[in-house]
Design a protein around this motif. Structure first.
Motif, PDB file in Angstrom:
ATOM      1  N   SER A  67       0.848  -1.196   0.000  1.00 28.46           N
ATOM      2  CA  SER A  67       0.000   0.000   0.000  1.00 28.46           C
ATOM      3  C   SER A  67       0.880   1.241   0.000  1.00 28.46           C
ATOM      4  N   VAL A  68       0.373   2.290  -0.653  1.00 34.29           N
ATOM      5  CA  VAL A  68       1.106   3.547  -0.827  1.00 34.29           C
ATOM      6  C   VAL A  68       0.232   4.690  -0.325  1.00 34.29           C
ATOM      7  N   VAL A  69       0.832   5.629   0.408  1.00 31.00           N
ATOM      8  CA  VAL A  69       0.095   6.810   0.874  1.00 31.00           C
ATOM      9  C   VAL A  69       0.399   8.003  -0.028  1.00 31.00           C
ATOM     10  N   LEU A  70      -0.641   8.601  -0.590  1.00 33.96           N
ATOM     11  CA  LEU A  70      -0.489   9.871  -1.310  1.00 33.96           C
ATOM     12  C   LEU A  70      -1.321  10.931  -0.596  1.00 33.96           C
ATOM     13  N   ARG A  71      -0.870  12.161  -0.718  1.00 39.55           N
ATOM     14  CA  ARG A  71      -1.651  13.288  -0.184  1.00 39.55           C
ATOM     15  C   ARG A  71      -1.829  14.316  -1.301  1.00 39.55           C
TER      16      ARG A  71
END
Ligand code: BTX
Length: 254
Positions: A67-71
């Motif tokens: 999983s990857v976190v983007l903002r």
């Protein structure tokens, strides 16, 4: 980390050998304020999730379960297009590393010869008109052998190892996936989604196909002709054009 060629994605890496779902844990990290670009990797998921509360088979050491976190700074209604952006990036990465000419089945699967190699699950948290975070879950079947597939997946799923006939380096593939995703995200941030949507069209296996669209309360057939600027699938039917939004339907070749 000499292999990583990214500046943003993977600047924080969380590794947990066994987990229920990388998306569940990553949503907690994101809510607690982790930096954009944080990734979470595991060897196995015992509660891996697909869309519509379906499961995702994630055996130990055999895949990239990530999983990857983007903002992102774009509007919450644009967030579903992160799935399309990720599909483009992952297809490019798989083609580069393995040469398998896989394609994208709208909206969130990567297939080769009709069988699923990859699933993508994007989840968002937004307040008012601003995105707090987007968690993009990517499941890639890398080194699953055909006899390891559960019976219900045998006809539906495949892996890179099954298709190439040899094990594929998860480490190498991961670095290329992150590189391609970072490139795609940079393109979206500078030029909006239109260039990615164009790449998506080129890599799609859905467009031009006759499809059955199966919703909760309805069902119809037609020809998938395009996606619109919002990423909705446009299906020509005898009764006119239908606009199909991801999340509430499945499609399958008719
Ligand atoms: P989906 O709802 O489009 O597909 C789920 C369906 O795919 C299942 O019902 C099953 O038929 C089939 N399936 C299950 N496991 C596999 C598999 N390993 N290979 C091929 N087909 C399978 C797709 O949802 C989105 C999946 C995202 C998975 C990632 S893994 C990391 C992250 N964490 C998490 O819990 N989910 C995401």
């Amino acid at each position: 980390r000499p292999l990583l060629k990214t500046a943003l994605l993977g600047r924080e890496i969380v590794y947990i050998a066994s987990i229920d779902s990388t998306n569940n844990e990553t949503k907690k990290l994101a809510a607690a304020g982790c930096v954009e670009g944080t990734i979470l990797l595991t060897e196995e998921q015992h509660g891996g999730r697909g869309r519509l509360s379906r499961g995702w088979f994630s055996p130990f050491g055999k895949g990239i379960w990530l999983s990857v976190v983007l903002r992102p700074r774009f509007l919450p209604q644009e967030a579903p297009k992160c799935t399309l952006m990720t599909a483009v990036a992952v297809v490019k990465a798989i083609r580069k590393v393995t040469g398998i000419p896989c394609g994208i089945k709208w909206p969130n699967d990567i297939l080769y010869q009709g069988k699923k190699l990859v699933g993508i699950l994007t989840e968002m948290n937004a307040e008012m008109d601003a995105i707090n975070h987007v968690v993009i879950g990517i499941g890639i079947n890398v080194n699953i052998a055909s006899e390891e597939l559960p019976p219900d997946l045998a006809a539906l799923a495949t892996s890179l190892q099954i298709e190439t006939g040899q094990p594929v380096s998860r480490r190498e593939l991961l670095t290329v996936v992150l590189y391609e995703l970072e490139q795609a995200y940079a393109l979206v941030n500078t030029q909006g989604f239109d260039p990615i949507l164009e790449q998506w069209r080129q890599l799609s296996v859905t467009l031009g196909q006759k499809v059955d669209v199966i919703g909760l309360n309805n069902r119809f057939s037609g020809v998938a002709v395009d996606i619109d600027r919002d990423g909705a699938l446009l299906v020509d039917t005898p009764a006119g054009q239908e606009r199909v939004i991801a999340g509430d339907v499945s499609i399958r070749p008719a």
